[in-house]
Design an enzyme around this catalytic site. Sequence first.
Site, short mmCIF file in Angstrom:
data_model
loop_
_atom_site.label_atom_id
_atom_site.label_comp_id
_atom_site.label_asym_id
_atom_site.label_seq_id
_atom_site.Cartn_x
_atom_site.Cartn_y
_atom_site.Cartn_z
N ARG A 28 -47.08 17.13 -47.36
CA ARG A 28 -48.51 17.24 -47.06
C ARG A 28 -48.96 16.04 -46.27
O ARG A 28 -48.26 15.04 -46.15
CB ARG A 28 -49.34 17.37 -48.34
CG ARG A 28 -49.34 16.14 -49.24
CD ARG A 28 -50.34 16.32 -50.37
NE ARG A 28 -50.33 15.23 -51.32
CZ ARG A 28 -50.99 14.08 -51.15
NH1 ARG A 28 -51.69 13.86 -50.05
NH2 ARG A 28 -50.94 13.14 -52.08
N LYS A 35 -34.46 14.22 -39.34
CA LYS A 35 -35.31 14.57 -38.20
C LYS A 35 -36.55 13.69 -38.23
O LYS A 35 -36.94 13.17 -39.28
CB LYS A 35 -35.72 16.04 -38.26
CG LYS A 35 -34.56 17.02 -38.07
CD LYS A 35 -35.05 18.46 -38.09
CE LYS A 35 -33.90 19.43 -37.89
NZ LYS A 35 -34.36 20.85 -37.95
N HIS A 57 -20.16 9.67 -35.51
CA HIS A 57 -18.78 9.94 -35.13
C HIS A 57 -18.69 11.33 -34.52
O HIS A 57 -19.46 12.23 -34.91
CB HIS A 57 -17.85 9.87 -36.35
CG HIS A 57 -17.84 8.54 -37.04
ND1 HIS A 57 -17.06 7.49 -36.62
CD2 HIS A 57 -18.52 8.10 -38.12
CE1 HIS A 57 -17.26 6.45 -37.41
NE2 HIS A 57 -18.14 6.79 -38.33
N ALA A 110 -38.73 9.29 -52.82
CA ALA A 110 -37.46 8.80 -53.38
C ALA A 110 -36.38 9.86 -53.25
O ALA A 110 -36.61 11.05 -53.53
CB ALA A 110 -37.66 8.42 -54.84
N ASN A 169 -36.36 -4.06 -50.79
CA ASN A 169 -36.05 -4.28 -52.20
C ASN A 169 -34.54 -4.36 -52.42
O ASN A 169 -33.76 -4.26 -51.48
CB ASN A 169 -36.67 -3.16 -53.04
CG ASN A 169 -37.14 -3.63 -54.40
OD1 ASN A 169 -36.45 -4.41 -55.07
ND2 ASN A 169 -38.29 -3.14 -54.84
#
Length: 221
Positions: A190, A173, A114, A167, A84
């Site tokens: 969940r 991770k 870095h 969002a 999008n």
Amino acid sequence: MTEFERMTGGRLYNPENPEIDRHHIKGLTLCDKFNRTPLTRYAKKQKLLNKLIPSSKENDFAVFSPFYCEYGENITVGKGCFANYNCTFLDVAKITLEDNVWIGASVTLATPMHPFLPEERTYQKYPDGFHDLEYAKPITLKKNCWICSGAIICGGVTVGENSIIAAGAVVNKDIPPNCIAGGVPARVIRQLDENDRMDVWNTYIKNEIPLSKRDCGKRGK
């Protein structure tokens, strides 16, 4: 190993190397042309996208501009992927979107890394000149992922098949398959299951408000 191969392979590299610079300028130029081309010139716009991201040519990759990336050639997309408005793919290392990955507005996929210590991170004088040394970690989004608006996916992360990133999440991770993850930093909220089913076709035909089995349960229906 060339400097470009060092870069895409996750090794330390010199970003001011002439080979790197040639690839970088090419990607930035194509990206700029794609963004400047109006939607009414769809064929030209799609042709520029295919040049920028070669794997998009046969895989129906749909991108709303503005779209930002550094190289383009380090991005691999499967079939049916979508990005999008206002997405940024910092593709210093490989970014892989498997089939049917959907990317919401203003999502960032950031592979660059870095060194942490300032004396290793900033510009220094090395035997081959004055520059910094950088590296990057790849990002992989498995089949059927949905990355919602404003999420940030950090280098080195794999998001598992079918999973949803909420969002605004910051994902640093790996996320397992078949789950919803969100937060800063992101964590699994969940698992996805049958209670998420909406019976979308019948709901569409009946012109009803879409509700999952879980939503109906909450409302006592």
